[in-house]
Design an enzyme around this catalytic site. Structure first.
Site, mmCIF file in Angstrom:
data_model
loop_
_atom_site.group_PDB
_atom_site.id
_atom_site.type_symbol
_atom_site.label_atom_id
_atom_site.label_comp_id
_atom_site.label_asym_id
_atom_site.label_seq_id
_atom_site.Cartn_x
_atom_site.Cartn_y
_atom_site.Cartn_z
ATOM 1 C CG ASN A 111 -1.854 1.168 1.278
ATOM 2 O OD1 ASN A 111 -2.449 1.522 0.241
ATOM 3 N ND2 ASN A 111 -2.028 1.789 2.431
ATOM 4 C CG HIS A 113 -0.970 6.280 4.679
ATOM 5 N ND1 HIS A 113 -2.349 6.204 4.695
ATOM 6 C CD2 HIS A 113 -0.627 7.220 5.594
ATOM 7 C CE1 HIS A 113 -2.818 7.052 5.591
ATOM 8 N NE2 HIS A 113 -1.805 7.674 6.158
ATOM 9 C CB SER A 140 4.716 5.382 4.345
ATOM 10 O OG SER A 140 5.060 6.452 5.192
ATOM 11 C CG ASP A 149 -3.228 3.565 6.858
ATOM 12 O OD1 ASP A 149 -3.226 3.019 5.746
ATOM 13 O OD2 ASP A 149 -4.039 4.449 7.179
HETATM 14 C C1 GRF Z 1 -2.511 8.785 -3.012
HETATM 15 O O1 GRF Z 1 -2.174 10.008 -2.472
HETATM 16 C C2 GRF Z 1 -2.218 7.673 -2.051
HETATM 17 O O2 GRF Z 1 -1.193 7.972 -1.170
HETATM 18 C C3 GRF Z 1 -3.500 7.553 -1.283
HETATM 19 O O3 GRF Z 1 -4.506 7.856 -2.202
HETATM 20 C C4 GRF Z 1 -4.003 8.671 -3.250
HETATM 21 C C5 GRF Z 1 -4.343 7.994 -4.523
HETATM 22 O O4 GRF Z 1 -4.077 8.763 -5.650
HETATM 23 N N1 GRF Z 1 -3.580 6.245 -0.686
HETATM 24 P P1 GRF Z 1 -4.174 8.105 -7.091
HETATM 25 O O5 GRF Z 1 -5.558 7.471 -7.209
HETATM 26 O O6 GRF Z 1 -3.083 7.106 -7.242
HETATM 27 O O7 GRF Z 1 -4.042 9.266 -8.040
#
Ligand code: GRF
Length: 221
Positions: A111, A113, A140, A149
């Site tokens: 993932n 985050h 991260s 998370d």
């Molecule tokens: C990213 O900022 C990621 O960190 C978070 O959600 C957002 C997703 O953006 N989990 P995208 O859909 O990849 O443009």
């Protein structure tokens, strides 16, 4: 002997910019990986169109509410079984997967985050970092465990928080780094540098106790 490309399934809920960044790295041969399928819990999101435009199979598995999580995850498993991915990449995927789902793919779900975990788990990370007066912030990449998370960290990007920052400007600065660090971690897996053994990540043959941190403070944006 060269390794077979890492087969990836990407789970999204929206824009899909991280998915697109990973797909570009694959297409341009900088990442020995291939996205076999993109799955979204929301129909009609931009990320599905982006994936299809890049020639990637993309499907929605509509989320029907938390009470139907089991139904959703069975559909998800069925779609994944068609592709048999080596790795499941959560990229802006806004649903919480059950401990059973996570356990059955242990060490094979990543993932990203938008915070320097363990700070700011959950939502609205950029706003909360600004409100707290943080001087630095970031993103991260971590392995997914049942703890939200909370799985083992692999790589973090660090960016400065500037006095004139808004939630939007800070979010944009962090996202730009996400598009660099996520493909990088996937590359480490594809090269066999990053592995999962004894319930934890190993990098270059050593247990990864602390995340690798990449400092982007020299970038002018
Ligand atoms: C990213 O900022 C990621 O960190 C978070 O959600 C957002 C997703 O953006 N989990 P995208 O859909 O990849 O443009």
């Amino acid at each position: 002997m060269s390794r077979a490309p890492l087969k990836i399934a990407v789970l999204i809920s929206g824009h899909g910019s991280n998915m697109a960044a990973i797909a570009r790295e694959c297409r341009e041969g900088r990442l020995n990986a291939r996205i076999g399928i993109v799955l979204s819990d929301r129909p009609g999101v931009a990320g599905l169109d982006t994936a299809r435009a890049m020639g990637i199979e993309a499907r929605a598995i509509p989320w029907q509410g938390a009470a139907q999580r089991g139904v959703f995850e069975r559909s998800l498993e069925a779609a994944l079984a068609e592709v048999k991915p080596d790795l499941i990449v959560l990229a802006g995927f806004m649903r919480i997967l059950s401990p059973q789902f996570v356990a059955s793919h242990a060490g094979r779900i990543l993932n990203i985050h938008p915070s320097l975990l363990p700070k700011y788990t959950g939502l609205h990370t950029h706003r909360r970092a600004l409100e707290a007066g943080e001087r630095e912030h970031g993103a991260s990449v971590h392995f997914v465990t049942a703890e939200l998370d909370g799985g083992p960290l692999v790589l973090q990007s660090r960016v400065p928080v500037r006095s004139e920052d808004t939630e939007q400007s800070l979010s944009a600065r962090v996202q730009k780094t996400e598009h660099i660090i996520y493909p990088r971690v996937i590359g480490w897996l594809a090269e066999g540098r990053l592995t999962w053994r004894q319930d934890r990540p190993w990098l270059d043959g050593h247990p990864l106790l602390d995340p690798v941190v990449e400092d982007f403070s020299a970038d002018r944006n």
